[in-house]
Design an enzyme around this catalytic site. Structure first.
Site, mmCIF file in Angstrom:
data_model
loop_
_atom_site.group_PDB
_atom_site.id
_atom_site.type_symbol
_atom_site.label_atom_id
_atom_site.label_comp_id
_atom_site.label_asym_id
_atom_site.label_seq_id
_atom_site.Cartn_x
_atom_site.Cartn_y
_atom_site.Cartn_z
ATOM 1 N N GLY A 42 -39.061 51.395 -35.654
ATOM 2 C CA GLY A 42 -38.910 50.226 -36.510
ATOM 3 C C GLY A 42 -37.554 50.257 -37.213
ATOM 4 C CB SER A 109 -36.520 53.657 -31.824
ATOM 5 O OG SER A 109 -35.761 52.535 -32.151
ATOM 6 C CD1 TRP A 110 -38.039 54.344 -38.679
ATOM 7 C CD2 TRP A 110 -35.858 54.454 -39.153
ATOM 8 N NE1 TRP A 110 -37.919 54.790 -39.967
ATOM 9 C CE2 TRP A 110 -36.589 54.866 -40.291
ATOM 10 C CE3 TRP A 110 -34.455 54.444 -39.218
ATOM 11 C CZ2 TRP A 110 -35.972 55.261 -41.479
ATOM 12 C CZ3 TRP A 110 -33.842 54.848 -40.396
ATOM 13 C CH2 TRP A 110 -34.590 55.244 -41.511
ATOM 14 C CG ASP A 267 -32.109 52.144 -25.578
ATOM 15 O OD1 ASP A 267 -32.084 51.020 -26.105
ATOM 16 O OD2 ASP A 267 -32.681 53.128 -26.076
ATOM 17 C CG HIS A 295 -35.328 51.048 -27.278
ATOM 18 N ND1 HIS A 295 -34.534 52.052 -27.794
ATOM 19 C CD2 HIS A 295 -36.206 50.714 -28.276
ATOM 20 C CE1 HIS A 295 -34.893 52.302 -29.044
ATOM 21 N NE2 HIS A 295 -35.908 51.512 -29.351
#
Length: 321
Positions: A42, A109-110, A267, A295
């Site tokens: 996120g 990711s985050w 990605d 991704h």
């Protein structure tokens, strides 16, 4: 190597942390197994049941939680007292609450950003890191994802144009992030929901190399779309509350840890250069560039690489003894 079968938690609870936030926290697998913490992306994506399937439940004590403001955590959608520093403190509070001396951090990711921030802060409490889709929270990373001349917009111009539609009247007067932030924090619910849909769709459309589902299914969960859009915009507006190049400037703190980095070749949410630069700064890391992958952790080859990394980290833990 494939995902493990679906499994239910053996314990679920709400954990009170600072500033009145309550975190949804769950544990799955073997209570006496090697502890591994799953850090979702996120910011604002929350956890789903599927994350548990990356890990062998016979050998792992699988821990997951919804970060501030998302999923089942409360208050939902709250931007107040929601910073990277507080999320790091939340992770440490969970570790203390569960009486865990050392654990593995697994984030994409985050989630990779947060895992790195925690490890830099407390390297002595980490067994190892498994990271996917690296996001280093630099100006160039925000530009890649959101700017007109960024990589994502150049590859997906028609989707990017749709992303700009809710803020067309504000362009030229405000930045993209500020324009969205004004809508997200306004009282106009109709305008807000249209903007949330556009933000969420932008990421969903570019997350996989091959999108094979009906686009109407890209937003199956409005609850998740709301928190992801609000919190992503909030964090990007504030440069994720960390100094420029903070992670690469502090890699010396984590050079004694085993680190596996997994990144899709194509990605377009988080650029491959981020993973490569992190790997170059860490002699102790292994980088797997997944061909024909974007991704998403849900792409077949990426899923397999993550399952293998989790299995191999168990071997490393045994060798440490």
């Amino acid at each position: 190597m494939q995902l493990f079968p679906p499994i239910k938690p053996f314990k679920t609870e709400m954990l009170g942390v600072s500033n009145g936030h309550q975190l949804h926290l769950e544990q799955t697998g073997n209570p006496d197994g090697v502890p591994i913490l799953f850090l979702h992306g996120g910011p604002g994506a929350g956890i789903s049941e599927a994350y548990r399937q990356f890990f062998d439940p016979e050998h792992y004590r699988i821990i997951g939680f919804d970060q501030r403001g998302c999923g089942k955590s409360q208050p939902f959608g709250s931007l107040e007292d929601n910073t990277s520093q507080l999320l790091v403190q939340d992770v440490l509070a969970i570790q203390n609450h569960l009486n865990i001396e050392k654990w593995i951090l697994f984030g994409g990711s985050w989630g990779s950003t947060l895992a790195l921030l925690v490890a830099i802060e407390r390297p002595e409490s980490i067994i190892g890191l498994i990271l996917r889709g690296i996001f280093l929270a630099r100006k160039e990373d925000y530009s890649w994802y959101l700017d007109k001349n960024g990589g994502a917009a150049q590859l997906f111009p028609e989707y990017y144009q749709a992303f700009l539609e809710p803020i067309q009247s504000k362009l030229g007067k405000q930045t993209i992030v500020d324009a969205y932030y004004d809508i997200f924090t306004s009282d106009n619910e109709i305008q807000k929901m249209a903007a949330i849909k556009a933000w969420f769709l932008w990421e969903a459309r570019i997350s996989k190399l091959h999108i094979q589902i009906n686009e109407e299914q890209l937003i199956p969960d409005v609850h998740r779309a709301i928190s992801l859009a609000l919190l992503e915009c909030h964090y990007i507006k504030h440069q994720c509350f960390i100094p420029e190049n903070h992670i690469l400037d502090n890699t010396a703190n984590i050079k004694a840890l085993p680190i596996t980095i997994i990144h899709g070749r194509y990605d377009t949410v988080c650029k491959l250069e981020s993973a490569y630069s992190l790997h170059q700064a860490l002699d102790n890391s292994e980088l797997s560039i997944i061909p024909e992958a974007g991704h998403s952790a849900g792409e077949t080859a990426t899923t397999q690489a993550l399952c293998i990394a989790a299995r191999d980290m168990l071997k490393f833990k045994k060798e440490q003894k």
